[in-house]
Design an enzyme around this catalytic site. Structure first.
Site, PDB file in Angstrom:
ATOM      1  N   ARG A  15       0.828  -1.205   0.000  1.00 51.55           N
ATOM      2  CA  ARG A  15       0.000   0.000   0.000  1.00 51.55           C
ATOM      3  C   ARG A  15       0.864   1.258   0.000  1.00 51.55           C
ATOM      4  O   ARG A  15       0.977   1.953  -0.987  1.00 51.55           O
ATOM      5  CB  ARG A  15      -0.946  -0.033   1.212  1.00 51.55           C
ATOM      6  CG  ARG A  15      -2.095   0.991   1.133  1.00 51.55           C
ATOM      7  CD  ARG A  15      -1.750   2.369   1.637  1.00 51.55           C
ATOM      8  NE  ARG A  15      -1.287   2.387   3.026  1.00 51.55           N
ATOM      9  CZ  ARG A  15      -0.818   3.469   3.616  1.00 51.55           C
ATOM     10  NH1 ARG A  15      -0.713   4.616   2.943  1.00 51.55           N
ATOM     11  NH2 ARG A  15      -0.399   3.428   4.879  1.00 51.55           N
ATOM     12  N   ASP A  16       1.539   1.521   1.097  1.00 49.53           N
ATOM     13  CA  ASP A  16       2.342   2.740   1.215  1.00 49.53           C
ATOM     14  C   ASP A  16       3.538   2.693   0.281  1.00 49.53           C
ATOM     15  O   ASP A  16       4.008   3.729  -0.189  1.00 49.53           O
ATOM     16  CB  ASP A  16       2.793   2.902   2.663  1.00 49.53           C
ATOM     17  CG  ASP A  16       3.295   4.305   2.963  1.00 49.53           C
ATOM     18  OD1 ASP A  16       3.075   5.199   2.146  1.00 49.53           O
ATOM     19  OD2 ASP A  16       3.912   4.493   4.020  1.00 49.53           O
ATOM     20  N   HIS A 207       5.980   4.642  12.582  1.00 48.24           N
ATOM     21  CA  HIS A 207       6.076   4.554  11.125  1.00 48.24           C
ATOM     22  C   HIS A 207       7.123   5.570  10.678  1.00 48.24           C
ATOM     23  O   HIS A 207       6.844   6.767  10.607  1.00 48.24           O
ATOM     24  CB  HIS A 207       4.700   4.875  10.529  1.00 48.24           C
ATOM     25  CG  HIS A 207       4.609   4.741   9.045  1.00 48.24           C
ATOM     26  ND1 HIS A 207       3.775   3.829   8.437  1.00 48.24           N
ATOM     27  CD2 HIS A 207       5.226   5.407   8.041  1.00 48.24           C
ATOM     28  CE1 HIS A 207       3.887   3.943   7.119  1.00 48.24           C
ATOM     29  NE2 HIS A 207       4.757   4.902   6.859  1.00 48.24           N
ATOM     30  N   HIS A 209      10.223   7.130   8.151  1.00 49.55           N
ATOM     31  CA  HIS A 209      10.801   7.261   6.818  1.00 49.55           C
ATOM     32  C   HIS A 209      12.285   7.582   6.970  1.00 49.55           C
ATOM     33  O   HIS A 209      12.702   8.155   7.974  1.00 49.55           O
ATOM     34  CB  HIS A 209      10.084   8.357   6.029  1.00 49.55           C
ATOM     35  CG  HIS A 209       8.724   7.963   5.540  1.00 49.55           C
ATOM     36  ND1 HIS A 209       8.273   8.236   4.276  1.00 49.55           N
ATOM     37  CD2 HIS A 209       7.703   7.305   6.151  1.00 49.55           C
ATOM     38  CE1 HIS A 209       7.046   7.760   4.120  1.00 49.55           C
ATOM     39  NE2 HIS A 209       6.674   7.200   5.262  1.00 49.55           N
ATOM     40  N   CYS A 240       5.050   9.451   0.296  1.00 52.09           N
ATOM     41  CA  CYS A 240       3.701   9.996   0.346  1.00 52.09           C
ATOM     42  C   CYS A 240       3.467  10.842  -0.891  1.00 52.09           C
ATOM     43  O   CYS A 240       4.221  11.791  -1.143  1.00 52.09           O
ATOM     44  CB  CYS A 240       3.514  10.848   1.600  1.00 52.09           C
ATOM     45  SG  CYS A 240       1.879  11.620   1.670  1.00 52.09           S
ATOM     46  N   ASN A 249      10.138   4.568   2.888  1.00 51.24           N
ATOM     47  CA  ASN A 249       9.891   4.065   4.229  1.00 51.24           C
ATOM     48  C   ASN A 249      11.106   3.333   4.776  1.00 51.24           C
ATOM     49  O   ASN A 249      12.005   2.931   4.027  1.00 51.24           O
ATOM     50  CB  ASN A 249       8.734   3.060   4.177  1.00 51.24           C
ATOM     51  CG  ASN A 249       7.391   3.706   3.958  1.00 51.24           C
ATOM     52  OD1 ASN A 249       6.832   4.309   4.858  1.00 51.24           O
ATOM     53  ND2 ASN A 249       6.864   3.574   2.748  1.00 51.24           N
TER      54      ASN A 249
END
Length: 298
Positions: A15-16, A207, A209, A240, A249
């Site tokens: 997803r991300d 989460h 990065h 993003c 990430n």
């Protein structure tokens, strides 16, 4: 300081990771990617997002992906931006959803087309309906350490927004360093801000990065604070689409390598995971940014 004996890795690569790719990845490749991640032992794989394809065209095939995953896909979390996204998740029998809020006014306007306060009015019916349907809900809060338009984000502001999102009915709150500017000391300060406000470390996830090369240091700092759920993306994919300074990430392989060295159990087969990310890098036509993938697959 005693570290946790076991952690849960929440894999966000499908997803991300893929939402920020310039090229569209075929549905069958996404499904194979998810299957390989599960086979590598990752306990939670966030499969896709039911966001409008105008905003994230890379995930326009979310329904097809979930249908292809079949029964197994119903156990995988998906991101839903609003009630329309929830409707799609309900139709497919999904059991776990996530919402994605913002700790800052500017990013709320740019990412959600809502004010900082207005986002809660959008999320409240989504979460309520999901919980009424027996779904589990995770809440993400972005821009927890810095915002490209507003600069540093004060801890009390992040705690207030995060708790409001969580209190809508979430079971876990994931704290996102969306542009990767956070440092180990800031991680401790933010986590202690949340625990001082009454939340437990079991209710929190992180989460990170790696924009400034701090993701692993920040993960270790979170470990020291007792955090046991870490978001990561296989091969370091992602970013993003609404924040140009948000690069990849934290790579799942880099996190697993560090945790293995600390004797912390993840249940992940690192060799299988590296092979999966090397394969995915081949599908995308570029090398993986993960240092561990580069070292072990070169």
């Amino acid at each position: 300081m005693a570290l946790p004996e076991k952690v849960t890795i929440w894999e966000v690569g499908p997803r991300d990771g893929l939402q920020n790719e310039s090229a569209l990845v075929p549905t069958e490749t996404k499904v194979a990617f998810i299957g390989r991640l599960v086979d590598a032992g990752l306990p939670i794989v966030e499969a896709t997002s039911f966001v409008h394809p105008t905003w994230v065209p890379q995930l326009a095939d979310a329904g097809e992906v979930m249908t292809a995953l079949g029964e197994a896909g119903r156990e995988m979390p998906v991101l839903v931006p609003n009630e329309r996204g929830l409707d799609r998740a309900l139709e497919l029998g999904v059991k776990h959803i996530a919402i994605f809020g913002s700790a800052t006014e500017t990013f709320a306007q740019r990412n959600l087309n809502r004010s900082l306060d207005g986002q809660f009015a959008m999320f409240e019916p989504t979460v309520r309906r999901a919980r009424d349907a027996g779904m589990d809900v995770r809440a993400y809060v972005s821009m927890c350490f810095g915002d490209p338009w507003e600069g540093n984000v004060p801890v009390p502001q992040v705690v207030e927004v995060g708790k409001r999102l969580f209190d809508l009915g979430a079971s876990q709150l994931s704290l996102g360093d969306t542009i990767g500017v956070g440092t180990a000391g800031q991680v401790k300060a933010l986590l202690r801000g949340f625990t001082d406000a009454g939340m437990t470390t079991g209710q929190l996830a992180v989460h990170f990065h790696d924009t400034y090369g701090q993701a692993l240091a920040n993960a270790y700092s979170a470990l020291e604070e007792g955090i046991t759920t870490f978001d990561a993306s296989a091969g370091g994919l992602g970013g993003c689409p609404y924040a140009e300074s948000a690069t990849g990430n934290l790579a799942t392989e880099d996190l697993v390598w560090m945790l293995n060295g600390l004797g912390i159990d993840t249940g992940v087969d690192l060799d299988k995971l590296v092979a999966t990310s090397a394969w995915m890098a081949g599908q995308l036509g570029r090398p993986s940014p993960s240092r561990v993938v580069t070292a072990l697959s070169g």
